[in-house]
Write an enzyme that holds these catalytic residues in place. Sequence first.
Site, mmCIF file in Angstrom:
data_model
loop_
_atom_site.group_PDB
_atom_site.id
_atom_site.type_symbol
_atom_site.label_atom_id
_atom_site.label_comp_id
_atom_site.label_asym_id
_atom_site.label_seq_id
_atom_site.Cartn_x
_atom_site.Cartn_y
_atom_site.Cartn_z
ATOM 1 N N ASN A 1 16.151 23.385 -2.410
ATOM 2 C CA ASN A 1 15.257 23.369 -3.489
ATOM 3 C C ASN A 1 14.471 24.771 -3.690
ATOM 4 O O ASN A 1 13.478 24.814 -4.630
ATOM 5 C CB ASN A 1 14.245 22.288 -3.354
ATOM 6 N N ASN B 1 19.624 18.736 7.018
ATOM 7 C CA ASN B 1 18.800 18.289 5.828
ATOM 8 C C ASN B 1 19.570 17.701 4.854
ATOM 9 O O ASN B 1 20.467 17.143 5.382
ATOM 10 C CB ASN B 1 18.422 19.926 5.492
#
Length: 344
Positions: free
Chosen positions: A171, A233
């Site tokens: 992100n 992640n």
Amino acid sequence: MEQVGLRALRAMDPETGHDLALKALNMGFGPKGGPVTSARLGTRIAGLDLPNPVGLAAGFDKNAVALEALAKTGFGFCEVGAATPRPQPGNPRPRLFRLSEDAAAINRLGFNNEGMEAIARRLACRTAGAIVGLNLGANRDSADRAEDFATVLRRCGPHVDFATVNVSSPNTEKLRDLQGKAALAGLLEGVTAVNESGVPIFLKIAPDLTNRELEDVAEVAGAAGVAAIIATNTTTGRDGLRSVHRGESGGLSGQPLFETSTRMLARLATLTELPLIGVGGVGSAEQAYAKIRAGASAVQLYTALVYGGISLAGRIARGLDALLVRDGFETVADAVGTGKRDWT
């Protein structure tokens, strides 16, 4: 009561519900017994003695505002953050989505946090005893993101038990480029150079690496003296999702990530002798056990709390203890990697 609370929180906007959950924890609405532990569950990783191997992943308590409450919920260790040098608001809302049909979430939060100064002050005041780590991040507009990681460690390192270099969030634009061999080596060298407090440095990687990239990560991490690797992640993959939110951009977490992240964990276990922490889709004792048997010395979870509540940590730890008994393992360490071939 927890189930009633969960239904109420899921009726809200996800980010509002998350903020309210943290406030509720601080008001005493949560387990109060402390970490679940036993002779079997006690785990040593990177020099840290954990009462159990079930940890809270970064992202739940970004700003270290619920440290005392979280220490009572059953987790063996907690990771807060990610922290960046300067405060930043993150990406525009909406940026967090529940995928209830998939027991998953998509986020594009963008390292929103109050900055290292505020977080360091809270970490410095925490009660001793609980194992707490900090996820290190970089500001979105930084001219030198590698230096940002070192800056946060320099400021916060004296107040934590471990620190995680997070180069795997999808992100923050081009952040994952730091997982490249040369860039990662330089980044870890810089972080290590400022680690005056000597805390163990963990490295968190993405589940979307190729086999060659994973080999490079294992080589660089070993050479740099990394204490453990966190795998993994969130993913940018979207295979098999049913939710209407499946097309949202950001990182996918939760149940759909379990198989992908566990296979990568098992592959990584064949490439390095470093301790591994398994993350991605852990929502039950059986899934935690599968990660351990695939090669993890400990596990972390976050998204599953949205659907199972904060008491899930204790339930997983107790269930894991029962599974170890069932299979004749005297400790968690005895089970690590015993099912690796099932995933490779």
